[in-house]
Scaffold this motif. Sequence first.
Motif, mmCIF file in Angstrom:
data_model
loop_
_atom_site.group_PDB
_atom_site.id
_atom_site.type_symbol
_atom_site.label_atom_id
_atom_site.label_comp_id
_atom_site.label_asym_id
_atom_site.label_seq_id
_atom_site.Cartn_x
_atom_site.Cartn_y
_atom_site.Cartn_z
ATOM 1 N N ALA A 1 16.394 3.946 10.571
ATOM 2 C CA ALA A 1 15.857 3.990 9.214
ATOM 3 C C ALA A 1 14.395 4.389 9.247
ATOM 4 C CB ALA A 1 16.032 2.647 8.526
ATOM 5 N N HIS A 2 13.915 4.851 8.099
ATOM 6 C CA HIS A 2 12.495 5.117 7.884
ATOM 7 C C HIS A 2 11.983 4.070 6.900
ATOM 8 C CE1 HIS A 2 13.077 8.829 9.987
ATOM 9 N NE2 HIS A 2 13.829 9.364 9.034
ATOM 10 N N SER A 3 10.952 3.320 7.310
ATOM 11 C CA SER A 3 10.407 2.267 6.455
ATOM 12 C C SER A 3 8.929 2.534 6.208
ATOM 13 C CB SER A 3 10.593 0.893 7.108
ATOM 14 O OG SER A 3 10.186 -0.136 6.241
ATOM 15 N N PHE A 4 8.507 2.359 4.933
ATOM 16 C CA PHE A 4 7.130 2.651 4.562
ATOM 17 C C PHE A 4 6.578 1.542 3.667
ATOM 18 C CE2 PHE A 4 8.943 6.725 5.593
ATOM 19 C CZ PHE A 4 7.922 7.367 6.279
ATOM 20 N N THR B 1 -1.397 4.875 -3.995
ATOM 21 C CA THR B 1 -2.731 5.107 -3.424
ATOM 22 C C THR B 1 -2.688 5.319 -1.919
ATOM 23 O OG1 THR B 1 -3.077 2.708 -3.207
ATOM 24 C CG2 THR B 1 -3.848 3.772 -5.242
ATOM 25 N N SER B 2 -1.688 4.773 -1.239
ATOM 26 C CA SER B 2 -1.568 5.002 0.203
ATOM 27 C C SER B 2 -0.137 4.740 0.643
ATOM 28 C CB SER B 2 -2.531 4.101 0.989
ATOM 29 O OG SER B 2 -2.110 2.757 0.940
ATOM 30 N N VAL B 3 0.280 5.436 1.701
ATOM 31 C CA VAL B 3 1.615 5.283 2.275
ATOM 32 C C VAL B 3 1.455 5.126 3.775
ATOM 33 C CG1 VAL B 3 3.891 6.293 2.604
ATOM 34 C CG2 VAL B 3 2.638 6.707 0.466
ATOM 35 N N THR B 4 2.016 4.044 4.319
ATOM 36 C CA THR B 4 1.909 3.758 5.751
ATOM 37 C C THR B 4 3.294 3.502 6.323
ATOM 38 O OG1 THR B 4 -0.237 2.712 5.380
ATOM 39 C CG2 THR B 4 0.829 2.296 7.488
ATOM 40 N N GLU B 5 3.616 4.192 7.404
ATOM 41 C CA GLU B 5 4.924 3.982 8.028
ATOM 42 C C GLU B 5 4.947 2.651 8.765
ATOM 43 O OE1 GLU B 5 8.205 6.358 10.787
ATOM 44 O OE2 GLU B 5 6.151 7.139 10.581
ATOM 45 N N GLN C 1 8.408 12.387 8.138
ATOM 46 C CA GLN C 1 7.333 13.124 7.479
ATOM 47 C C GLN C 1 7.729 13.540 6.073
ATOM 48 O OE1 GLN C 1 5.938 16.484 9.705
ATOM 49 N NE2 GLN C 1 4.439 17.096 8.154
ATOM 50 N N GLU C 2 8.997 13.967 5.899
ATOM 51 C CA GLU C 2 9.471 14.369 4.575
ATOM 52 C C GLU C 2 9.455 13.191 3.614
ATOM 53 O OE1 GLU C 2 12.561 17.935 5.966
ATOM 54 O OE2 GLU C 2 13.301 15.927 5.458
ATOM 55 N N VAL C 3 9.917 12.036 4.097
ATOM 56 C CA VAL C 3 9.931 10.845 3.237
ATOM 57 C C VAL C 3 8.505 10.462 2.862
ATOM 58 C CG1 VAL C 3 10.569 8.424 3.079
ATOM 59 C CG2 VAL C 3 12.088 10.032 4.234
ATOM 60 N N GLN C 4 7.599 10.464 3.825
ATOM 61 C CA GLN C 4 6.219 10.073 3.557
ATOM 62 C C GLN C 4 5.546 11.021 2.570
ATOM 63 O OE1 GLN C 4 3.896 9.435 7.073
ATOM 64 N NE2 GLN C 4 2.127 8.648 5.953
ATOM 65 N N GLU C 5 5.761 12.317 2.710
ATOM 66 C CA GLU C 5 5.160 13.278 1.789
ATOM 67 C C GLU C 5 5.701 13.102 0.374
ATOM 68 O OE1 GLU C 5 5.942 17.046 3.488
ATOM 69 O OE2 GLU C 5 4.353 16.898 5.022
ATOM 70 N N ALA C 6 7.010 12.845 0.262
ATOM 71 C CA ALA C 6 7.597 12.648 -1.067
ATOM 72 C C ALA C 6 7.060 11.386 -1.724
ATOM 73 C CB ALA C 6 9.120 12.584 -0.948
#
Length: 390
Positions: free
Chosen positions: A278-281, A267-271, A254-259
Motif C-alpha cells: 500500500a501507499h500511505s500518506f 498544505t503538505s503531503v508526507t509519505e 509519486q503519482e499518489v503524492q502528486e495527486a
Amino acid sequence: MIEASSLTKRYGSLRALDKVSFEVHRGEVVGFLGPNGAGKSTTMRILTCFLSASAGTARVHGYDVFDDPLDVRRKLGYLPQRAPLYGEMNVWEYLSFVADMRGLDHSLFKKRMKGIVEVCGLAQVLGKDIGTLSHGYRQRVGLGQALVHDPPILILDEPTSDLDPNEKAEVIRYIKEIGKERTILLSTHNLSEVEAACARAIVVSKGRVVADGPLDDIRAKSGKVRYVITVHEKKVFEGGDGYRSGARKPPTAQEVQEALSGLPGVTSVTELPTGDSAHSFQLLGALGGDIRPELFQLVVQKGWLLLEMRRDSQSLEDVFKALTRGDERKDRGRKLITDDLDDEDEASAAADDEDEEDEDDDSAGDEAKDGRDGDEDEGAEEEAPAKKKG
C-alpha cells in the motif's frame, strides 16, 4: 498545589530558566515536557528545594520553597531521575529507613506499607537486596520511598528512563493508580506516556514555557488538521465486476503524492512507512476545514482501492517538534553546561580546598627552605671569622 511565578535560574551568562510560570491544581496529573537541556530538571530541583532560583517565586501546597523548605518537603514525594537507593539494604530495610527519616513511628509505617506494596508491586521483593533488583524494580522502590509519608503531591523526574517497554508500562500504570488521590508533576521524554497518564501538559524549550494546557489544545496549537490516507498499490477499481489485480496500471507512490498535493486546502503531503502492499500518506490541512469529501472523490476518480482514511488533530509528537525546534547544537551545549553546573559548587569548593592545601604546602616549604637557608647563612658567618682568624 504547585505555583511557579517567573522562575529564573542563571549560570553566569546562561539562563537555564527564563521567567517560567505555571500552576498545577489539586488532583491533576500534568506532564512536564521538553528536550534535553530545556530546564525540566532545574525546575523540579527548585520546586523540591534542592536548588535555589536566581529570581522569581515558587510555592508548593501554600509554602514558599525559599522561606519554608522543610514544610515543602513534608508535603512532597520526590523521585529524581536516579533514585537515592542503597544497594546493600533490602527493600523493607530501606523503606523503614526512609520512614525513620520522615519521622514516622513503626506502627504507622507498617500500616502505610500495605498500600505501598500493593500499589507499587513490591510484594515479591521485600526481603531482597536492592542491589540485586532489576532497574524496573528499583524504580518501583523509588516510587515507594516517595510515598512512605503519604504526601499530597508527587514530583517524578523521568521515572521510566532506561526501562524496557514492559517495565515502562508497569510504572505508568502505577502512576495512574497513584494519581487518583494525588497531584502529580511528571517529567518524561516519552510522549505516549503523557498521552496515557496525563490530561494536561506543560512544554518548555530553552528555559521558557512554550505551551500549557489540555493535550487537545496543545495539538491544536499548530493550527492544522492531520489526515491519513492509504491506497492499495496494486489493486484498482474496474467498475461492475469488482476489483481486479493488474486490470489497470497500478498507481506509483509519486503519482499518489502528486495527486494529493494538488487538492485545495492541502498544505503538505508526507509519505508514511507501511509494511503492506500500500501507499500511505499524511496530509496537513487548515484547522477549520475538512477535505475528506475531496479525498474520497479523488480516489473514486482515479479508481484506486481505498484501504484507510481518517482525520484527527496533529499528533502530539509533531506539535512537540514544532514547538521545540531550534539549533540542536545549542541545545546539546546547553544540556552539557546545565549538567556540569549541577555540581559546580561542590567542584569549586573542592578546588578551593586544594588551592588552600597547596598554599599551605608552599608556605610550609618556603618556611622550611628559609630555615635551611638561615642555618646555612649562620654557619657560613661562623665559619668566615674562623678562617679569617686563622
